[in-house]
Scaffold this motif. Structure first.
Motif, short mmCIF file in Angstrom:
data_model
loop_
_atom_site.label_atom_id
_atom_site.label_comp_id
_atom_site.label_asym_id
_atom_site.label_seq_id
_atom_site.Cartn_x
_atom_site.Cartn_y
_atom_site.Cartn_z
N VAL A 1 0.84 -1.28 -0.02
CA VAL A 1 0.05 -0.04 -0.05
C VAL A 1 0.95 1.29 -0.14
CG1 VAL A 1 -0.28 -0.08 2.42
CG2 VAL A 1 -1.86 1.06 1.11
N ALA A 2 0.47 2.27 -0.81
CA ALA A 2 1.32 3.64 -1.03
C ALA A 2 0.38 4.37 -0.22
CB ALA A 2 1.66 3.88 -2.30
N THR A 3 1.28 5.38 0.40
CA THR A 3 0.51 6.62 1.12
C THR A 3 1.14 7.94 0.74
OG1 THR A 3 2.01 6.28 3.24
CG2 THR A 3 -0.28 5.10 3.20
N ALA A 4 0.33 8.79 0.58
CA ALA A 4 1.10 10.14 0.21
C ALA A 4 0.66 11.13 0.96
CB ALA A 4 0.29 10.63 -1.16
N SER A 5 1.50 12.13 1.34
CA SER A 5 1.17 12.97 2.43
C SER A 5 1.83 14.57 1.99
CB SER A 5 2.02 12.60 3.72
OG SER A 5 2.04 13.56 4.59
N GLN B 1 5.66 15.97 1.95
CA GLN B 1 6.54 15.90 0.85
C GLN B 1 7.00 14.37 0.43
OE1 GLN B 1 9.41 19.01 0.53
NE2 GLN B 1 7.70 20.37 0.60
N THR B 2 6.62 13.51 1.11
CA THR B 2 6.82 12.04 1.11
C THR B 2 5.71 10.95 0.63
OG1 THR B 2 6.46 11.13 3.16
CG2 THR B 2 8.46 12.02 2.82
N VAL B 3 6.06 9.94 -0.07
CA VAL B 3 5.03 8.94 -0.35
C VAL B 3 6.05 7.52 0.18
CG1 VAL B 3 4.43 7.40 -2.30
CG2 VAL B 3 4.09 9.91 -2.74
N LYS B 4 5.13 6.78 1.00
CA LYS B 4 5.74 5.76 1.65
C LYS B 4 5.06 4.50 1.04
CE LYS B 4 7.04 8.57 5.78
NZ LYS B 4 8.20 8.72 5.53
N VAL B 5 5.60 3.42 0.85
CA VAL B 5 5.17 2.13 0.49
C VAL B 5 5.28 1.05 1.93
CG1 VAL B 5 5.37 0.23 -1.25
CG2 VAL B 5 5.81 2.63 -1.89
N GLY C 1 4.61 18.88 -1.56
CA GLY C 1 3.70 17.93 -1.18
C GLY C 1 2.94 17.08 -2.21
N ILE C 2 2.67 15.91 -1.65
CA ILE C 2 1.96 15.09 -2.87
C ILE C 2 0.62 14.85 -2.43
CG2 ILE C 2 2.04 12.42 -3.61
CD1 ILE C 2 4.70 14.29 -4.36
N MET C 3 -0.34 14.92 -3.49
CA MET C 3 -1.65 15.02 -3.12
C MET C 3 -2.21 13.68 -3.78
SD MET C 3 -1.65 17.90 -2.06
CE MET C 3 -3.17 18.06 -1.59
N SER C 4 -1.76 12.94 -4.46
CA SER C 4 -2.23 11.63 -5.12
C SER C 4 -1.25 10.64 -5.30
CB SER C 4 -3.24 11.94 -6.42
OG SER C 4 -2.62 12.89 -7.25
N VAL C 5 -1.54 9.31 -5.29
CA VAL C 5 -0.63 8.13 -5.77
C VAL C 5 -1.32 7.21 -6.19
CG1 VAL C 5 -0.66 7.26 -3.34
CG2 VAL C 5 1.26 7.13 -4.57
N THR C 6 -0.47 6.56 -6.99
CA THR C 6 -1.23 5.16 -7.69
C THR C 6 -0.23 4.37 -8.09
OG1 THR C 6 -2.82 3.97 -9.04
CG2 THR C 6 -1.41 5.76 -9.99
N PHE C 7 -0.26 2.90 -7.90
CA PHE C 7 0.69 2.08 -8.84
C PHE C 7 0.32 1.60 -10.34
CE2 PHE C 7 1.27 0.28 -4.20
CZ PHE C 7 2.41 0.58 -4.22
#
Length: 428
Positions: A189-193, A196-200, A217-223
């Protein structure tokens, strides 16, 4: 057998032409539109391929359409508060909603409210199920992402309050988006915040596998479906492609554009609110506050289609077209019941429907040692309450005073937190 046709389902905050619409991802033509209100961010979902659900922006109800009856709003599900995020399970059996800091879980077949989970400390911002519907992940403005096991949440006979399986607490600012990969409980699962990070993360263990730091800052995320790449939508309008196949052994990395798969898609003029990838991994869909939905060729990083909306895009996703979406005479196999607003259906006087749950009367009449321990503990708590608060009306008055004090403290805490967040994320 040919692959199922994919469509784009999107919505904007204006709602001038329609609430949400279905587009052809290749031609960009409008295939269907659903009218009535407008849908808030992270709150548009398809239920069992037969209904579209969208939480009304700024209101305490959910709009429901039969998927092939586009011009007629079928139902409004009234909720206890404003819905900030909404999600239906892939198997079509459950609906999740975030209302303030609480998670509401409904059973679709009966409309019963199965659980209200209050483990977040601030408003929820996003949620999603795993592809097998066995787990769901919720994220909020309290910087936390919680992993829940669905089977433990729906055990209605359990005397204990459901607890999250894992608490993912390494973000330092509010969670903005969550995306679950494939493989059910073994998924990543990926989380954006806004930090300014995205964590898997790994759902099975709750361990962080990767953290990528960006300049915005990261507003959206997908694989992508094969999880070769991670796509991250920035607050500056850029989309960052992160390769997950590098040989680096470090879990923490800073994004840098290179020739090994780390690339940038440029075209949006405002923050990117949503991302989605086609099933074959060749097309990337993005929605933005610049009022456009764009289709990108993943290999060339070129924008091949732009669909203009009348307001900031709140929801956009590529989905397989349900079998009956373009069949006007078809109807849902099961009508959608009224959704309960109470945990105990008898509070509303519901007379219909019988819900059978496993586990009842499976113990001896005398009960287990754990049950006896719980009973003894409850008795001790009751005696303590009487000795501290007194009995009768005095207890009720004291409880009311304490509840009011808790509500006041929660409001103060929320206001302070929002002020701190705005101060930290304010551009220089």
């Amino acid at each position: 057998m040919s692959a199922p046709m994919e469509v784009v389902l999107s919505a904007d905050s204006a709602g001038q032409l329609w609430n949400c619409a279905v587009f052809d991802p290749h031609a960009g033509t409008n295939l269907l539109s659903y009218r009535g209100g407008n849908t808030s961010a992270r709150s548009l979902t398809v239920l069992n391929g037969e209904y579209i659900l969208g939480a009304q922006l700024g209101k305490n109800f959910i709009n429901v359409w039969e998927i092939q009856r586009k011009d007629q709003l079928q139902q409004k599900v009234v909720c206890p508060g404003i819905v900030t995020c909404l999600c239906a399970s892939p198997n079509g059996l459950y609906v999740l909603a975030g209302i303030a800091e609480a998670i509401y879980l409904w059973e679709v077949s009966t409309g019963n409210l199965l659980a209200i989970l209050s483990r977040h400390y601030q408003d929820l911002s996003c949620m999603c199920f795993t592809d097998d519907s066995s787990h769901f992940v919720t994220g909020g403005k309290d910087n936390l992402a919680l992993v829940w096991n669905l089977s433990s949440v729906v055990q209605l006979d359990s005397p204990h309050t459901p607890e999250p399986r894992h608490i993912l607490s390494l973000h330092s600012l509010p969670i903005t988006d969550i995306h679950c990969g494939l493989m059910g409980p073994q998924a990543r699962v990926a989380t954006a915040s806004l930090d300014q990070t995205v964590k898997v993360w790994e759902i099975s263990s709750g361990q962080m596998l990767l953290s990528v730091l960006f300049d915005v800052g990261i507003m959206s995320v997908t694989f992508d479906p094969c999880e070769y790449f991670l796509f991250c939508g920035g607050s500056d309008g850029n989309i960052f492609q992160v390769s997950l196949c590098t040989t680096s052994l470090s879990r923490d990395k800073t994004f840098q554009k290179d020739n090994d798969g780390n690339q940038v898609f440029k075209g949006h003029r405002n923050l990117v609110t949503c991302l989605s990838v086609s099933m074959d991994g060749t097309l990337l869909l993005s929605g933005s506050n610049d009022e456009t939905v764009r289709m990108w060729d993943v290999q060339s990083k070129q924008c091949i289609r732009s669909i203009t909306h009348k307001g900031p895009v709140t929801n956009a996703a590529i989905i397989p077209a349900p079998a009956n979406m373009f069949v006007p005479d078809s109807r849902p196999s099961i009508p959608l019941p009224r959704f309960s607003r109470h945990l105990n259906p008898s509070e509303q006087g519901d007379a219909g429907g019988v819900c059978v749950r496993p586990g009842a009367n499976t113990q001896d009449l005398e009960g287990t040692y754990l049950e006896k321990a719980d009973e003894l503990y409850s008795l001790m708590c009751a005696i303590t309450d009487k000795s501290v608060f007194g009995d009768g009306e005095n207890t009720k008055v004291r409880v009311s005073e304490l509840e009011e004090e808790v509500r006041t403290l929660k409001k103060i805490n929320k206001d302070l937190y929002e002020f701190s967040t705005q101060l930290l994320t304010k551009p220089n």
